[in-house]
Design a protein around this motif. Structure first.
Motif, PDB file in Angstrom:
ATOM      1  N   ASP A   1      -8.674  -8.320   2.953  1.00 12.11           N
ATOM      2  CA  ASP A   1      -7.662  -7.623   2.171  1.00 12.11           C
ATOM      3  C   ASP A   1      -7.553  -8.165   0.762  1.00 12.11           C
ATOM      4  OD1 ASP A   1      -6.996  -5.948   4.212  1.00 12.11           O
ATOM      5  OD2 ASP A   1      -5.254  -7.110   4.860  1.00 12.11           O
TER       6      ASP A   1
ATOM      7  N   TYR B   1       0.832  -1.198   0.000  1.00  8.77           N
ATOM      8  CA  TYR B   1       0.000   0.000   0.000  1.00  8.77           C
ATOM      9  C   TYR B   1       0.872   1.256   0.000  1.00  8.77           C
ATOM     10  CZ  TYR B   1      -4.005  -3.003   0.974  1.00  8.77           C
ATOM     11  OH  TYR B   1      -4.978  -3.952   0.902  1.00  8.77           O
TER      12      TYR B   1
ATOM     13  N   LYS C   1      -8.165   1.253  -1.421  1.00  8.01           N
ATOM     14  CA  LYS C   1      -7.878   0.264  -0.373  1.00  8.01           C
ATOM     15  C   LYS C   1      -6.639   0.673   0.418  1.00  8.01           C
ATOM     16  CE  LYS C   1      -8.404  -3.454   1.947  1.00  8.01           C
ATOM     17  NZ  LYS C   1      -9.375  -3.461   3.018  1.00  8.01           N
TER      18      LYS C   1
ATOM     19  N   GLU D   1      -7.728   3.442   2.789  1.00  9.78           N
ATOM     20  CA  GLU D   1      -8.548   2.911   3.878  1.00  9.78           C
ATOM     21  C   GLU D   1      -7.688   2.237   4.935  1.00  9.78           C
ATOM     22  OE1 GLU D   1     -11.472   0.329   2.161  1.00  9.78           O
ATOM     23  OE2 GLU D   1     -12.350   1.937   0.969  1.00  9.78           O
ATOM     24  N   THR D   2      -6.686   1.498   4.502  1.00 12.33           N
ATOM     25  CA  THR D   2      -5.831   0.772   5.437  1.00 12.33           C
ATOM     26  C   THR D   2      -4.858   1.698   6.157  1.00 12.33           C
ATOM     27  OG1 THR D   2      -5.978  -1.225   4.088  1.00 12.33           O
ATOM     28  CG2 THR D   2      -4.155  -1.102   5.647  1.00 12.33           C
TER      29      THR D   2
END
Length: 173
Positions: free
Chosen positions: A149, A12, A65, A68-69
């Protein structure tokens, strides 16, 4: 047992083009920049595309994503733990696919087993997998794993008798 995500996956941090120790403000700025570069509506307007390319859509979803993480301190800490585990030097005797595990029903819990060279077993239960964020599903003869995930991962299992360890490869649909 140690949870890993595969090293071949883009992290990420890579997606948002920030360092692992970046502040939340740096992450927010990089997210906004990546969002502008990958948002299907922005790209549609700038290039007059009639159909949004699937790669563009996938890139946009990855950026979302990642944000968000990394924007949530709890999920970021868990994600960072997974990344650290990935880089630890654990020697394993073998890589084993989920399909290679024997499944035993022990009440409401499923027990996954794989025989070791010494004759004993490597074992993990469905409840242990759930504690790690994986959900084990059993349909007739097939077992599968769901993970929020959606990243493939693995779990290091130790033999119940000897010092050997295996890597249980967990792929998600």
């Amino acid at each position: 047992m140690t949870l890993h995500t595969q090293s071949t996956c883009e992290t990420y941090y890579d997606i948002l083009n920030v360092k692992n120790d970046a502040s939340i403000e740096d992450i927010r700025q990089s997210y906004r920049s990546a969002l502008l570069q990958s948002h299907p509506d922005k790209l549609h307007k700038s290039s007059n595309m009639t159909n949004v390319d699937e790669d563009v859509q996938n890139r946009f979803m990855k950026v979302q994503k990642a944000w968000e993480t990394l924007s949530d301190p709890t999920s970021r800490a868990l994600y960072d733990h997974k990344l650290r585990s990935l880089h630890s030097d654990i020697l394993v005797a073998d890589d084993v696919a989920l399909e290679d595990m024997m499944v035993e029903h022990t009440g409401e819990v499923l027990q996954l087993c794989h025989q070791c060279r010494c004759g004993d077993y490597f074992m993990i239960s469905s409840s242990e997998l759930e504690e790690m964020g994986f959900e084990l599903c059993k349909d007739d003869d097939a077992i599968s794993v769901q993970h929020p995930d959606a990243l493939p991962g693995c779990v290091i299992l130790s033999c119940t008798s000897c010092s050997l360890k295996i890597r249980l490869l967990v792929s998600t649909p």
